[in-house]
Design an enzyme around this catalytic site. Structure first.
Site, short mmCIF file in Angstrom:
data_model
loop_
_atom_site.label_atom_id
_atom_site.label_comp_id
_atom_site.label_asym_id
_atom_site.label_seq_id
_atom_site.Cartn_x
_atom_site.Cartn_y
_atom_site.Cartn_z
CG ASN A 1 -1.80 1.12 1.39
OD1 ASN A 1 -1.40 2.25 1.14
ND2 ASN A 1 -3.03 0.90 1.78
CG HIS B 1 0.92 6.10 4.89
ND1 HIS B 1 0.01 7.05 5.34
CD2 HIS B 1 0.40 4.90 5.22
CE1 HIS B 1 -0.98 6.43 5.95
NE2 HIS B 1 -0.78 5.13 5.88
CG HIS C 1 -8.20 3.80 1.43
ND1 HIS C 1 -8.37 3.50 2.76
CD2 HIS C 1 -9.41 4.25 1.00
CE1 HIS C 1 -9.62 3.76 3.11
NE2 HIS C 1 -10.27 4.22 2.06
NE ARG D 1 -9.52 8.02 4.93
CZ ARG D 1 -9.77 7.06 5.83
NH1 ARG D 1 -9.01 5.99 5.87
NH2 ARG D 1 -10.75 7.16 6.69
NE ARG E 1 -7.62 11.13 6.00
CZ ARG E 1 -8.18 10.43 6.98
NH1 ARG E 1 -7.50 9.51 7.60
NH2 ARG E 1 -9.42 10.64 7.34
CD GLU F 1 -7.14 -0.63 1.14
OE1 GLU F 1 -7.10 0.47 1.71
OE2 GLU F 1 -6.44 -1.57 1.47
CB THR G 1 -9.87 1.33 7.58
OG1 THR G 1 -9.46 2.00 6.40
CG2 THR G 1 -11.25 0.75 7.38
CD GLU H 1 -7.47 -6.30 2.91
OE1 GLU H 1 -7.51 -6.12 1.67
OE2 GLU H 1 -6.81 -5.58 3.69
CG HIS I 1 -5.89 -2.04 9.20
ND1 HIS I 1 -5.39 -1.35 10.28
CD2 HIS I 1 -6.50 -1.11 8.42
CE1 HIS I 1 -5.72 -0.09 10.18
NE2 HIS I 1 -6.38 0.10 9.05
N1 PXP Z 1 -6.17 -3.17 4.13
C1 PXP Z 1 -7.11 -2.21 4.28
C2 PXP Z 1 -8.51 -2.53 3.92
C3 PXP Z 1 -6.77 -0.92 4.73
O1 PXP Z 1 -7.73 0.02 4.89
C4 PXP Z 1 -5.43 -0.64 4.98
C5 PXP Z 1 -5.03 0.76 5.39
O2 PXP Z 1 -5.28 1.63 4.31
C6 PXP Z 1 -4.47 -1.66 4.80
C7 PXP Z 1 -4.88 -2.92 4.39
C8 PXP Z 1 -3.03 -1.44 5.07
O3 PXP Z 1 -2.84 -1.16 6.42
P1 PXP Z 1 -1.45 -0.69 6.98
O4 PXP Z 1 -1.12 0.62 6.33
O5 PXP Z 1 -1.70 -0.57 8.45
O6 PXP Z 1 -0.45 -1.75 6.64
#
Ligand code: PXP
Length: 243
Positions: A8, A11, A44, A46, A50, A71, A102, A152, A192
């Site tokens: 992901n 960030h 993701h 949003r 953001r 996402e 989330t 998921e 997550h």
């Molecule tokens: N899966 C989902 C559905 C999420 O919302 C997120 C965070 O955007 C992640 C995975 C990844 O989480 P993390 O950044 O804590 O590894």
């Protein structure tokens, strides 16, 4: 088959957006992440944009060689975005504006009708739909009824546990949920809050297709670079099955 790693890159956009610059570019990082062994890229979008915005998502969808997992909240605007850029996967997540990230899985007891309608539109557009849910049988039953190919499982409760005994209980719930979902012919991803210390207990579980991990990989890459950080995470995931 080895568990796949979806990286992901949200960030990267967070860092860019705090200064309003055009760098670092999440698309460049997504391309580099693929070359470093990421099996897929997760973003993701949003509703408050953001971190990742629609333009980023469009660019990433266009440039990626491997699969993209988008996402998003279950809204008309996001469903339209997905149908336009056509990621391979779309994961529907609940979204609250004030949350840092989330917090919970989708509550299908409350929203199964809306989720069913959006899943239908996305599937008809050729997208494989996944639902981000808590590790609970009743949520899995509803996901199966809605007819999505993937779920998921929310690993945040497990990841955030400070108390060891609580963490063991959360892990047990995830293991049971994976087993139950596989028995019900659902493909299972998880994610997550997973990091370099807690990922192996999850990666040991049979039946998981992919782990989606972001914050810990991007954080570690400040010290070691994105390529090494992805390789290290992949190694931990693969080696977990041999422990
Ligand atoms: N899966 C989902 C559905 C999420 O919302 C997120 C965070 O955007 C992640 C995975 C990844 O989480 P993390 O950044 O804590 O590894």
């Amino acid at each position: 088959m080895n568990i796949l790693l979806g990286v992901n890159v949200d960030h990267v956009a967070t860092i860019r957006n705090v200064r309003g610059t055009n760098y670092p570019d999440p698309t460049d990082v997504a391309i580099f992440a693929e070359k470093s062994g990421a099996d897929g890229i997760t973003v993701h979008v949003r509703e408050d944009y953001r971190h990742i915005n629609e333009k980023d998502a469009e660019k990433i969808a266009e440039k990626l060689q491997n699969k993209m997992n988008l996402e998003m909240a279950n809204t008309k605007q996001m469903v339209e975005l997905a149908c336009r850029i056509k990621p391979k996967f779309c994961c529907l997540v609940p979204e609250k504006r004030e949350e840092l990230t989330t917090e919970k899985g989708l509550d299908l007891l409350k929203y199964s009708e809306e989720v069913f309608l959006s899943s239908k539109i996305l599937s008809e557009s050729g997208i494989l739909v996944s639902l981000f849910i808590d590790p609970e049988k009743k949520q899995i039953d509803l996901a199966r009824e809605i007819g999505v190919p993937f779920i998921e499982i929310h690993t945040g409760y497990y990841s955030d546990c400070i108390d060891k005994q609580r963490q063991i209980e959360e892990l047990k719930k995830i293991k049971e949920a994976v087993k139950y979902a596989r028995k019900n012919m659902l493909n299972v991803n998880a994610g997550h809050g997973l990091n370099y210390d807690n990922v192996q207990e999850i990666a040991k579980i049979d039946g998981i297709y992919e782990l989606n991990i972001g914050h810990s990989i991007i954080s570690r890459s400040i010290f070691f670079g994105i390529s090494e950080s992805i390789k290290k995470m992949k190694k931990l995931i693969i080696e977990a099955k041999k422990i």
